[in-house]
Design an enzyme around this catalytic site. Sequence first.
Site, short mmCIF file in Angstrom:
data_model
loop_
_atom_site.label_atom_id
_atom_site.label_comp_id
_atom_site.label_asym_id
_atom_site.label_seq_id
_atom_site.Cartn_x
_atom_site.Cartn_y
_atom_site.Cartn_z
N GLY A 15 0.85 -1.20 0.00
CA GLY A 15 0.00 0.00 0.00
C GLY A 15 0.88 1.25 0.00
O GLY A 15 0.61 2.21 0.71
N ARG A 18 0.33 5.81 -1.47
CA ARG A 18 -0.23 7.04 -0.86
C ARG A 18 -0.16 6.95 0.67
O ARG A 18 0.15 5.90 1.23
CB ARG A 18 -1.67 7.25 -1.33
CG ARG A 18 -2.63 6.23 -0.75
CD ARG A 18 -4.05 6.49 -1.20
NE ARG A 18 -4.99 5.87 -0.28
CZ ARG A 18 -6.16 5.34 -0.65
NH1 ARG A 18 -6.54 5.37 -1.90
NH2 ARG A 18 -6.95 4.80 0.27
N ASP A 66 -2.98 -7.53 -4.71
CA ASP A 66 -3.91 -7.44 -3.58
C ASP A 66 -3.30 -8.32 -2.50
O ASP A 66 -3.17 -9.54 -2.70
CB ASP A 66 -5.28 -7.95 -4.03
CG ASP A 66 -6.30 -7.94 -2.90
OD1 ASP A 66 -5.90 -7.93 -1.71
OD2 ASP A 66 -7.51 -7.95 -3.20
N VAL A 67 -2.92 -7.72 -1.38
CA VAL A 67 -2.19 -8.51 -0.37
C VAL A 67 -3.03 -9.66 0.19
O VAL A 67 -2.48 -10.62 0.74
CB VAL A 67 -1.65 -7.63 0.79
CG1 VAL A 67 -0.58 -6.67 0.29
CG2 VAL A 67 -2.77 -6.91 1.54
N ASN A 93 2.11 -2.27 5.39
CA ASN A 93 1.36 -1.04 5.65
C ASN A 93 -0.09 -1.10 5.15
O ASN A 93 -0.96 -0.43 5.70
CB ASN A 93 2.11 0.13 4.99
CG ASN A 93 1.26 1.36 4.88
OD1 ASN A 93 1.06 2.08 5.85
ND2 ASN A 93 0.70 1.62 3.68
N SER A 145 -2.45 0.02 14.84
CA SER A 145 -3.25 1.22 15.13
C SER A 145 -3.47 1.27 16.64
O SER A 145 -3.48 0.23 17.30
CB SER A 145 -4.60 1.12 14.43
OG SER A 145 -5.51 2.08 14.97
N TYR A 158 -12.11 -3.54 12.42
CA TYR A 158 -10.78 -2.92 12.28
C TYR A 158 -9.96 -3.11 13.56
O TYR A 158 -8.81 -3.56 13.52
CB TYR A 158 -10.96 -1.44 11.97
CG TYR A 158 -9.68 -0.66 11.78
CD1 TYR A 158 -8.95 -0.76 10.60
CD2 TYR A 158 -9.21 0.20 12.76
CE1 TYR A 158 -7.79 -0.02 10.41
CE2 TYR A 158 -8.05 0.94 12.59
CZ TYR A 158 -7.34 0.82 11.41
OH TYR A 158 -6.19 1.55 11.23
N LYS A 162 -6.46 -5.23 14.02
CA LYS A 162 -5.20 -4.62 14.46
C LYS A 162 -4.72 -5.25 15.77
O LYS A 162 -3.51 -5.38 16.00
CB LYS A 162 -5.36 -3.11 14.59
CG LYS A 162 -5.65 -2.39 13.26
CD LYS A 162 -4.54 -2.57 12.23
CE LYS A 162 -4.73 -1.64 11.03
NZ LYS A 162 -3.68 -1.81 10.02
P1 NAD Z 1 -4.60 5.02 2.99
O1 NAD Z 1 -6.00 4.57 2.75
O2 NAD Z 1 -4.14 6.27 2.34
O3 NAD Z 1 -3.57 3.88 2.63
C1 NAD Z 1 -3.89 2.52 2.67
C2 NAD Z 1 -3.19 1.87 1.50
O4 NAD Z 1 -3.40 0.46 1.54
C3 NAD Z 1 -3.74 2.37 0.16
O5 NAD Z 1 -2.68 2.62 -0.73
C4 NAD Z 1 -4.59 1.19 -0.32
O6 NAD Z 1 -4.71 1.10 -1.72
C5 NAD Z 1 -3.77 0.03 0.24
N1 NAD Z 1 -4.54 -1.20 0.31
C6 NAD Z 1 -5.75 -1.39 0.89
N2 NAD Z 1 -6.14 -2.66 0.72
C7 NAD Z 1 -5.14 -3.29 0.02
C8 NAD Z 1 -4.94 -4.60 -0.46
N3 NAD Z 1 -5.87 -5.55 -0.26
N4 NAD Z 1 -3.81 -4.88 -1.14
C9 NAD Z 1 -2.86 -3.94 -1.35
N5 NAD Z 1 -3.00 -2.65 -0.92
C10 NAD Z 1 -4.12 -2.35 -0.25
O7 NAD Z 1 -4.47 5.14 4.57
P2 NAD Z 1 -3.21 5.26 5.55
O8 NAD Z 1 -3.68 6.03 6.71
O9 NAD Z 1 -1.99 5.66 4.84
O10 NAD Z 1 -3.09 3.73 6.03
C11 NAD Z 1 -1.87 3.02 6.10
C12 NAD Z 1 -1.91 2.08 7.30
O11 NAD Z 1 -1.91 2.86 8.50
C13 NAD Z 1 -3.14 1.17 7.36
O12 NAD Z 1 -2.75 -0.12 7.75
C14 NAD Z 1 -3.98 1.82 8.44
O13 NAD Z 1 -4.83 0.89 9.09
C15 NAD Z 1 -2.91 2.37 9.37
N6 NAD Z 1 -3.38 3.43 10.26
C16 NAD Z 1 -3.78 4.63 9.78
C17 NAD Z 1 -4.24 5.60 10.66
C18 NAD Z 1 -4.71 6.96 10.22
O14 NAD Z 1 -5.30 7.70 11.03
N7 NAD Z 1 -4.49 7.36 8.99
C19 NAD Z 1 -4.27 5.35 12.04
C20 NAD Z 1 -3.85 4.10 12.48
C21 NAD Z 1 -3.40 3.15 11.59
#
Ligand code: NAD
Length: 252
Positions: A15, A18, A66-67, A93, A145, A158, A162
Amino acid sequence: MVDQEFTGRIALVTGGSRGIGRACVEMLAQHGASVAVNYRADIDAARDAVRAVTTAGQRAIAVQADVADEHQVQAMIETVEREFGAVDLLVNNAGVFHFLDHEATDLEIWNQTMACNLTGVFNVTWAVKQKMIERRFGRIVNMSSISALRARANAIAYATSKAGLTGFTKSVAEALAGNNIRVNAIAPGLIDTDILNGVKQSQLDSLVAATPLGRIGTPEDVADLARFLLSDESRFITGQTLVVSGGRVMLP
Ligand code: NAD
């Protein structure tokens, strides 16, 4: 070229096109790694991340998978190994988040969340671990998270996924420690990325108000911790989940 801490290392960020993943991609490149940027569907965003790395003077490729799909993951790892070599630094990630109450949480949401957030981490880790064992080197960071550490009535699937990642991180860390493979997790709080698109502004405001450091986090706040966990500075740390949340959720 001046040697940096990840010079000669091969990194994979799932992922990575972005958000937090993209920040990790750029951090790894800035510190000398060759980076494979995994994406599921958005090839333009992945190519943009690759361009950012090559502009910084490092090698990068975009690798689709797709992971949740073990065959796609296997094919992705074969591509990375053919192009760059075995993965040294893995950032698991990729994740999905649904902000839903218990009535709206159905089996489909549950299965989709577990498939990406938990099985996806298993698939990618299992696809790289044998070569890490053979080479007696590996650093793995799993993106958890703070939802793993507290009750989340509006994100049951979720938070459970996690929390499962915490168990996975500990168990795999113990299993692989003898092979010089360290496995840790990061538990971010509220970070400004697209994953929050479904959350109302008023809810975000109240979460920021509950954050002692008084702001939303940036993807770079998280990538800086990932750098530490992937580097030798954290050489005596494994199996841990470290919180980066501006003080919202403090562990005992
Ligand atoms: P985001 O939605 O911008 O990024 C998530 C990425 O994962 C995207 O690029 C998406 O395309 C990819 N993805 C989703 N499903 C996938 C799959 N099956 N195969 C391959 N890629 C896949 O959000 P983010 O905030 O950058 O999230 C990154 C990580 O951080 C996630 O694991 C999320 O749970 C964690 N996180 C984020 C926050 C927050 O507040 N943003 C807080 C805690 C944890």
